[in-house]
Design an enzyme around this catalytic site. Structure first.
Site, PDB file in Angstrom:
ATOM      1  N   GLY A  89      99.959   5.190  57.928  1.00  0.00           N
ATOM      2  CA  GLY A  89      99.722   6.623  58.120  1.00  0.00           C
ATOM      3  C   GLY A  89      98.636   6.912  59.131  1.00  0.00           C
ATOM      4  CB  SER A 135      99.752  -1.511  61.004  1.00  0.00           C
ATOM      5  OG  SER A 135     100.696  -1.249  59.996  1.00  0.00           O
ATOM      6  CE  LYS A 136     100.390   6.218  64.648  1.00  0.00           C
ATOM      7  NZ  LYS A 136      99.186   6.939  64.987  1.00  0.00           N
ATOM      8  NE  ARG A 137     103.697  -1.946  57.616  1.00  0.00           N
ATOM      9  CZ  ARG A 137     103.290  -2.240  56.393  1.00  0.00           C
ATOM     10  NH1 ARG A 137     103.606  -1.458  55.381  1.00  0.00           N
ATOM     11  NH2 ARG A 137     102.570  -3.306  56.164  1.00  0.00           N
TER      12      ARG A 137
END
Ligand code: GLU
Length: 468
Positions: A244, A240-242
């Protein structure tokens, strides 16, 4: 399916971004089609009218284009095929393979409760009702699924996956408003597109069982299924986005090259022995959907960076220069005439250390600086009389060199240090500061070669006789 030419497809729903997992699915479909001499197709699953904007569809086209995975035929759009989907449902009704279910929302809710309490799936009383009993009220159309036995999904990746038919309720094919459901649309479209191999994310494995039932009800040949494990982040959680980066656009903006992504994504769930680096041609020659492993694959930044560095070192400087220009433009830096040539000339001297095109952009900044360069405070302070004298003599030594290339300049600097009776450390850092204005720069000979003789001497002259 063995007797038909292979046709694969990627069937993304436009969501506004292209997840890297979708990119990997596209790659495996593309590789398998290329490996078998088949055809790779694109279907846009745009039935969610809110999300399926023109821009969201364009993101998919752009993503595939960037990845170098464009479809072999014009894309198929799902939404406009709704009449065809309904036609198939009429066919199923006529064959007694589907039925109109007139349960009201309240009746359905009550049946759901009962089914839950009895540990079974929802059953409609309309399944076996006589047509003359049909009331005049809204209905859904459901598939008349077998009540007993099992449905086997023979998956090229997961192996044989068995579903008890008693656990599968009668799938809705058309909603009360007459719109086709997802599973119906996918089956009709895949059939009409002649898809032989459905290669997609394993979040669709359960759908494969339901879709098999629709194929069977229509008497259509079931495609080969291949459900790919998801891509996880380095910590093992779904990417996911977290982590990076998540989308194709993210990876492009971070400075990864499309050939890096193809090579790297191919390694996520598939591989050829211990080979880390392989060309498209090799991947096409070696790839087989039956060799894909079923366990989730983890993104490994170090490996990705290593691969990207490899492809950056292989790429044409002219192509890299354009990419660097884009990175600089994203920093509101507009290049002037001649700058692109400077970048192209500098790239061979800085690219060995670059993990991404963004690194490469940072590494060419020294060469783009405009004269006179602003020296860092430390370098200003180090400009003693002794230093000025030494750098002046060095300037003349350099100016007298017959050639301007790395071996010549390396030798000249070494000889100069000897002649002065000092180590290179006594003037090297200062020379570098003068030439780069404190920006990162390659070794001295590389820096000077990249700058050219004229620019090197001019930067030295600026520093040696600063105008007031
Ligand atoms: N549209 C589905 C998705 O975006 C893919 C369906 C399929 O490949 O069958 O996940």
């Amino acid at each position: 399916m063995a007797d038909r030419p292979v046709r694969t497809r990627i069937a993304p729903s436009p969501t506004g971004m292209m997840h890297i997992g979708t990119a990997r699915t596209a790659l495996f479909n593309w590789l398998y089609a290329r490996h078998t001499g088949g055809t790779f197709l694109l279907r846009i699953e745009d039935t969610d009218r809110e999300r399926s904007t023109e821009a969201a569809v364009q993101v998919i086209f752009d993503g595939l284009k960037w990845l170098g995975l464009e479809a072999d035929e014009e894309p198929v759009f799902q939404f406009v095929r709704a009449d065809r989907h309904r036609e198939v449902v009429e066919d199923l009704l006529a064959r007694g393979q589907a039925y109109r279910d007139y349960m009201t929302p309240e009746e359905l809710e009550a049946e759901r409760e009962r089914a839950r309490a009895e540990g079974r799936v929802v059953q409609s009383p309309w399944r076996d009702a006589a047509p003359e009993d049909a009331p005049d009220r809204p209905f859904v159309v459901r598939l008349k699924s077998p009540l007993e036995g099992e449905t086997i999904v023979n998956d090229a990746v997961k192996g044989e996956v068995r579903f008890q038919n008693s656990q599968l309720d009668d799938l809705i094919l058309l909603r009360t408003d007459g719109t086709p459901t997802y599973n119906l649309a996918v089956v009709v479209d895949d059939h009409d597109m002649g898809i032989t191999h459905v290669i997609r994310g394993d979040d669709h494995l359960n759908n494969a069982a339901r879709q098999t039932l629709i194929y069977n009800a229509m008497g259509w040949e079931v495609p080969v299924w291949a459900h790919l494990p998801l891509i996880h982040g380095p910590d093992g959680a779904k990417l996911s986005k977290r982590h990076g980066a998540q989308s194709v656009t993210d990876f492009a903006a971070m400075g990864y090259l499309p050939e890096t992504m193809r090579n790297y994504l191919a390694k996520l769930g598939w591989g050829h022995g211990d080979d880390e680096i392989f060309s498209d041609e090799q991947a096409i020659a070696w790839f087989d959907i039956y060799d894909v492993v079923g366990a989730p694959a983890r993104l490994d930044w170090a490996k990705l960076n290593h691969l990207n560095n490899h492809y950056i070192r292989q790429a044409e400087p002219a192509r890299l220069a354009k990419l660097v220009e884009e990175v600089l433009a994203s920093r509101d830096w507009t290049l002037e005439a001649g700058d692109i040539a400077v970048i192209e000339r500098t790239i061979p001297f800085v690219r060995d250390g670059a993990k991404t095109v963004v690194d490469l952009a940072d590494a060419v900044v020294f060469a783009l600086k405009r004269r006179p360069l602003e020296l860092p405070e430390k370098a200003k302070a180090a400009m003693t009389e002794e230093m000025v004298g030494r750098l002046s003599r060095l300037r003349d030594t350099l100016a007298a060199q017959p050639h301007w290339d790395v071996p010549t300049l390396e030798a000249a600097i070494r000889a100069f240090a000897e002649q002065e009776g000092v180590g290179i450390g006594k003037f090297g850092p200062q020379l570098r500061a003068v030439l780069s204005g404190g920006a990162p720069a390659p070794d001295l000979a590389g820096t000077m070669t990249a700058l050219t003789r004229e620019e090197t001497l001019a930067r030295l002259d600026d520093a040696l006789s600063p105008s007031a």
